[in-house]
Design a protein around this motif. Sequence first.
Motif, PDB file in Angstrom:
ATOM      1  N   ILE A 155     -53.904  35.570  -9.872  1.00  0.00           N
ATOM      2  CA  ILE A 155     -53.389  34.659  -8.854  1.00  0.00           C
ATOM      3  C   ILE A 155     -52.042  35.188  -8.384  1.00  0.00           C
ATOM      4  CG2 ILE A 155     -52.667  32.303  -8.327  1.00  0.00           C
ATOM      5  CD1 ILE A 155     -55.645  32.572  -8.872  1.00  0.00           C
ATOM      6  N   LEU A 156     -51.896  35.330  -7.078  1.00  0.00           N
ATOM      7  CA  LEU A 156     -50.633  35.818  -6.538  1.00  0.00           C
ATOM      8  C   LEU A 156     -49.520  34.787  -6.743  1.00  0.00           C
ATOM      9  CD1 LEU A 156     -51.721  37.370  -3.098  1.00  0.00           C
ATOM     10  CD2 LEU A 156     -51.291  38.567  -5.248  1.00  0.00           C
ATOM     11  N   PRO A 157     -48.272  35.230  -6.782  1.00  0.00           N
ATOM     12  CA  PRO A 157     -47.159  34.275  -6.848  1.00  0.00           C
ATOM     13  C   PRO A 157     -47.227  33.293  -5.685  1.00  0.00           C
ATOM     14  CG  PRO A 157     -46.385  36.517  -7.238  1.00  0.00           C
ATOM     15  CD  PRO A 157     -47.807  36.638  -6.788  1.00  0.00           C
ATOM     16  N   GLY A 158     -46.579  32.170  -5.807  1.00  0.00           N
ATOM     17  CA  GLY A 158     -46.573  31.167  -4.751  1.00  0.00           C
ATOM     18  C   GLY A 158     -45.890  31.658  -3.488  1.00  0.00           C
ATOM     19  N   ASP A 159     -46.086  30.920  -2.418  1.00  0.00           N
ATOM     20  CA  ASP A 159     -45.538  31.321  -1.126  1.00  0.00           C
ATOM     21  C   ASP A 159     -44.027  31.551  -1.185  1.00  0.00           C
ATOM     22  OD1 ASP A 159     -48.081  31.090  -0.217  1.00  0.00           O
ATOM     23  OD2 ASP A 159     -47.683  29.503   1.251  1.00  0.00           O
ATOM     24  N   SER A 160     -43.303  30.657  -1.822  1.00  0.00           N
ATOM     25  CA  SER A 160     -41.846  30.770  -1.868  1.00  0.00           C
ATOM     26  C   SER A 160     -41.421  32.067  -2.566  1.00  0.00           C
ATOM     27  CB  SER A 160     -41.238  29.572  -2.591  1.00  0.00           C
ATOM     28  OG  SER A 160     -41.507  28.376  -1.884  1.00  0.00           O
ATOM     29  N   ASP A 161     -42.118  32.404  -3.660  1.00  0.00           N
ATOM     30  CA  ASP A 161     -41.790  33.631  -4.390  1.00  0.00           C
ATOM     31  C   ASP A 161     -42.094  34.865  -3.548  1.00  0.00           C
ATOM     32  OD1 ASP A 161     -40.929  32.250  -6.620  1.00  0.00           O
ATOM     33  OD2 ASP A 161     -42.915  32.231  -7.548  1.00  0.00           O
ATOM     34  N   LEU A 162     -43.236  34.851  -2.844  1.00  0.00           N
ATOM     35  CA  LEU A 162     -43.605  35.998  -2.009  1.00  0.00           C
ATOM     36  C   LEU A 162     -42.650  36.143  -0.829  1.00  0.00           C
ATOM     37  CD1 LEU A 162     -47.512  35.691  -1.982  1.00  0.00           C
ATOM     38  CD2 LEU A 162     -46.136  37.430  -3.144  1.00  0.00           C
TER      39      LEU A 162
END
Length: 226
Positions: A18-25
């Motif tokens: 699972i990719l990091p959340g939007d804020s992290d990206l």
Amino acid sequence: MYTLGTAIVGGTYNEGQILPGDSDLIDQFGVSRTVLREALKTLSAKGLVEARARVGTRVLPRARWNMFDSDVLLWHLDSGISFDFIASLAEIRMAVEPDAAALAAERRSVAQANELMGWLRGMETKGLTAEEFARNDVGFHQVVAAASGNPFMVSLSSVVEIALMASFTISSPVEDGVAFDKAVRLHRNIAEAIMAKDPEMARVAMRQAIQSGVDRATTTLGSTQG
């Protein structure tokens, strides 16, 4: 999108992860939320990721990736060239290009034959840079695909282009006089067979040219990684 795509293809984010959340990206790549959403949408269309409500964006298995997509191929190239990547490109080229050359010998127009010889003359020019030689080589193979008259073979031109780029990134024929003369001779054999409307000779000549390029690249890759 480019950086995230390369990270996925290069294994920074593994299949099923699972990719990091939007804020992290957004923080990691320094982009706006709109740009990130568009990038993820594009990656989804290419088969690399899948977004699910309350789960997040997951990296899909490699078997789901669109390996004929030019961006996906470029991300493979930029994330590091391996023996497996070179071998896989060679296999798909061997499966398609010899038959494309044979069809080109049967169907080529006079204009296409002349264009093919023009790219060959470009390849023969002494003192070319690796980039200039590659440009002529790619143009040569694109004409062969077009002359085949098969739109599916034309659509695979991006695979051929990336395969040649990968080969020349490792080792260009212009770096060695013997290799240069051999590459030109093998492409001349293809062109002459197509000019002569000899499909079987065109098929054999194309197979020999592909194999020669693969052998040169794998030999150089082995010496640098050994």
